[in-house]
Design an enzyme around this catalytic site. Structure first.
Site, PDB file in Angstrom:
ATOM      1  N   VAL A  62       0.862  -1.190   0.000  1.00  0.00           N
ATOM      2  CA  VAL A  62       0.000   0.000   0.000  1.00  0.00           C
ATOM      3  C   VAL A  62       0.894   1.234   0.000  1.00  0.00           C
ATOM      4  CG1 VAL A  62      -1.550   1.360   1.473  1.00  0.00           C
ATOM      5  CG2 VAL A  62      -2.033  -1.051   1.056  1.00  0.00           C
ATOM      6  N   GLU A  82      13.349  -4.555  14.894  1.00  0.00           N
ATOM      7  CA  GLU A  82      14.824  -4.514  14.814  1.00  0.00           C
ATOM      8  C   GLU A  82      15.321  -3.336  13.962  1.00  0.00           C
ATOM      9  OE1 GLU A  82      17.444  -6.792  16.281  1.00  0.00           O
ATOM     10  OE2 GLU A  82      18.169  -4.815  15.725  1.00  0.00           O
ATOM     11  N   ILE A 113      22.183  -2.904  12.007  1.00  0.00           N
ATOM     12  CA  ILE A 113      22.877  -3.520  13.159  1.00  0.00           C
ATOM     13  C   ILE A 113      21.839  -4.227  14.046  1.00  0.00           C
ATOM     14  CG2 ILE A 113      24.328  -3.114  15.169  1.00  0.00           C
ATOM     15  CD1 ILE A 113      25.201  -0.493  13.989  1.00  0.00           C
ATOM     16  N   ASP A 140      15.888  11.959  15.892  1.00  0.00           N
ATOM     17  CA  ASP A 140      15.910  10.578  15.402  1.00  0.00           C
ATOM     18  C   ASP A 140      16.779   9.708  16.322  1.00  0.00           C
ATOM     19  OD1 ASP A 140      15.642   8.586  12.991  1.00  0.00           O
ATOM     20  OD2 ASP A 140      17.777   8.680  13.447  1.00  0.00           O
ATOM     21  N   LYS A 149      15.654   6.463  18.996  1.00  0.00           N
ATOM     22  CA  LYS A 149      16.339   5.160  19.079  1.00  0.00           C
ATOM     23  C   LYS A 149      16.844   4.913  20.501  1.00  0.00           C
ATOM     24  CE  LYS A 149      17.554   5.641  14.230  1.00  0.00           C
ATOM     25  NZ  LYS A 149      18.512   6.226  13.296  1.00  0.00           N
TER      26      LYS A 149
HETATM   27  N1  HSE Z   1      17.668   9.075   9.153  1.00  0.00           N
HETATM   28  C1  HSE Z   1      18.143   7.927   9.833  1.00  0.00           C
HETATM   29  C2  HSE Z   1      19.652   8.035   9.947  1.00  0.00           C
HETATM   30  C3  HSE Z   1      17.755   6.700   9.092  1.00  0.00           C
HETATM   31  O1  HSE Z   1      20.234   8.898   9.298  1.00  0.00           O
HETATM   32  O2  HSE Z   1      20.252   7.286  10.702  1.00  0.00           O
HETATM   33  C4  HSE Z   1      17.846   5.447   9.893  1.00  0.00           C
HETATM   34  O3  HSE Z   1      17.040   5.486  11.023  1.00  0.00           O
END
Ligand code: HSE
Length: 420
Positions: free
Chosen positions: A41, A122, A129, A194, A198
């Protein structure tokens, strides 16, 4: 046979479809089952995609299809994917996502909703990784003492080019967008968000910490100047955007920021789009994970590892805890963070200025480790650089505020935290 529906057939989704087709022999041998993509989609049907799968623009074509076993959520964003994943789980479908922003905000609600339905992610952290697997499985006997690493490929790519080649910030940001590393909105990369998403995911697996991005210290790479890059190199440091989690007593520090690290440390040598994360466990000691943190095939490799795991029947609580810890660890307040700091001030080159700086630092219990003066591009001014012994974030922030008001000190003060 396992049938997959892919919602979001962009760079990663196309790689997933192509790898499932082109590596089907090894994937079937490892999963013990044939895995095929039944449908994809997309938002914009008129855009050309390099895949051999049927496409439509209605997520319900996947969510309501009783033949589809696993939904891949590869859309990006937060609230729309949240609704889609909730519906997939309610319909009893397993979910695999690469969406770190979704998990940064909703991982605990989704864990609750998923229950025993496999929900894997993951690819959400450090691209190719297998760091989620390492923390959920390989290191599960350990109390985790710290997690520290390069978690954003775009920033690492940009910093590497800026430091090694003198590349210009805007040019290199554009290049990483063209290479498919950057987020749709690259301020998520350069602003540190970002990497923070994480770090929050990893800290839930490691420490059971339920925090949102706004609860932690997040700074990006936008304020790194040529001058500081030059001095960092001269003093034997590299500059990296790091995600850092440290257990301190019953508390955990979580922070993302540009960091000076000694050139001889292993993380300092990690260049380009590569990511590297060190995890220290109380029994295993220090371990390190290195690999491509962004890019279609690398991320798809992690997505497919989750699909194979589900096909094999592996499951378990999404964040890795069968029961919650009775004495959970607490997120430390941003002000309580401790670090060493590099500070650069541009000052009038005249008597008394250095004395007033060091006396002000003393008032905030900040002890100077080393200090030196370097010429400035402005001939009546000088750069005063110093590093501190470990001190509290709150004290350094207050000191910087007051330093900026001192006579003879320019109000633009550079500060970069230092890690060993
Ligand atoms: N924009 C992210 C980075 C992509 O540059 O690491 C992977 O999460």
């Amino acid at each position: 046979m396992i049938k997959i529906g892919i919602i979001g057939v962009g760079t990663v989704g196309q790689s997933v479809a192509n790898i499932l087709e082109q590596n089907s022999d090894i994937i079937e041998a490892r999963a013990g089952k044939k895995i095929i993509v039944k449908h994809g989609v997309v938002h914009n049907l008129s855009k050309k995609r390099d895949v051999n799968i049927s496409l439509s623009d209605n997520p319900n074509d996947i969510l309501d299809d009783p033949e589809i076993d696993i939904v891949l959520e590869l859309m990006g964003g937060v609230e729309k994917p949240y609704e889609i994943v909730k519906k997939a789980l309610s319909n009893g479908k397993s979910v695999v996502t690469a969406n770190k922003a979704l998990l940064a905000y909703h991982r605990y609600e989704l864990q609750e909703l998923a229950g025993d339905i496999p929900f894997m992610y993951e690819a959400s952290t450090a691209g190719g990784i297998p760091i989620i697997g390492a923390l959920r499985n390989g290191l599960s006997a350990n109390h985790i003492e710290s997690i520290m690493g390069i978690m954003n490929g775009t920033c690492n790519y940009m910093l590497t080019k800026m430091i090694n080649e003198g590349a210009l910030y805007d040019d290199i940001l554009l290049e990483s967008q063209e290479l498919g590393y950057a987020e749709a909105d690259p301020t998520f990369d350069v602003g540190g968000f970002d990497a923070a998403h994480k770090l929050l995911i990893l800290s839930s697996i490691a420490y059971g910490i339920d925090a949102k991005p706004e609860d932690i210290l997040i700074e990006g790479i936008q304020n790194i100047t040529d001058t500081d890059v030059k001095f960092a190199k001269e003093f034997g440091y590299e500059i990296k955007l790091l995600g850092i989690a440290k257990k301190i007593g019953d508390g955990v520090e979580l922070r993302v920021h540009s960091t000076l690290i000694p050139q001889e440390s292993m993380i300092a040598k990690v260049d380009g789009v590569m990511n590297a994360i060190t995890v220290v466990g109380d029994r295993v000691g220090e371990t390190m994970y290195y690999g491509p943190g962004a890019g279609g095939d690398a991320t798809a490799s992690a997505v497919i590892s989750d699909i194979i795991d589900i096909a094999r029947g592996n499951q378990g609580p999404m964040l890795g805890y069968k029961k919650s810890l009775e004495s959970g660890l607490k997120l430390l307040n941003k002000d309580e963070i401790t670090s060493k700091y590099y500070i650069r001030l541009e000052v009038d080159d005249e008597s008394g200025v250095l004395a007033s700086i060091s006396s002000l630092l003393g008032e905030f219990n900040i002890s100077i480790e080393s200090m030196l003066q370097k010429p400035s591009s402005n001939e009546n001014k000088a750069n005063v650089l110093f590093t501190t012994h470990t001190c509290k974030e709150k004290d350094i922030q207050n000191a910087i505020n007051d330093l900026a008001k001192l006579n003879g000190v320019d109000e633009n003060i550079a500060m970069i935290r230092i890690e060993k």
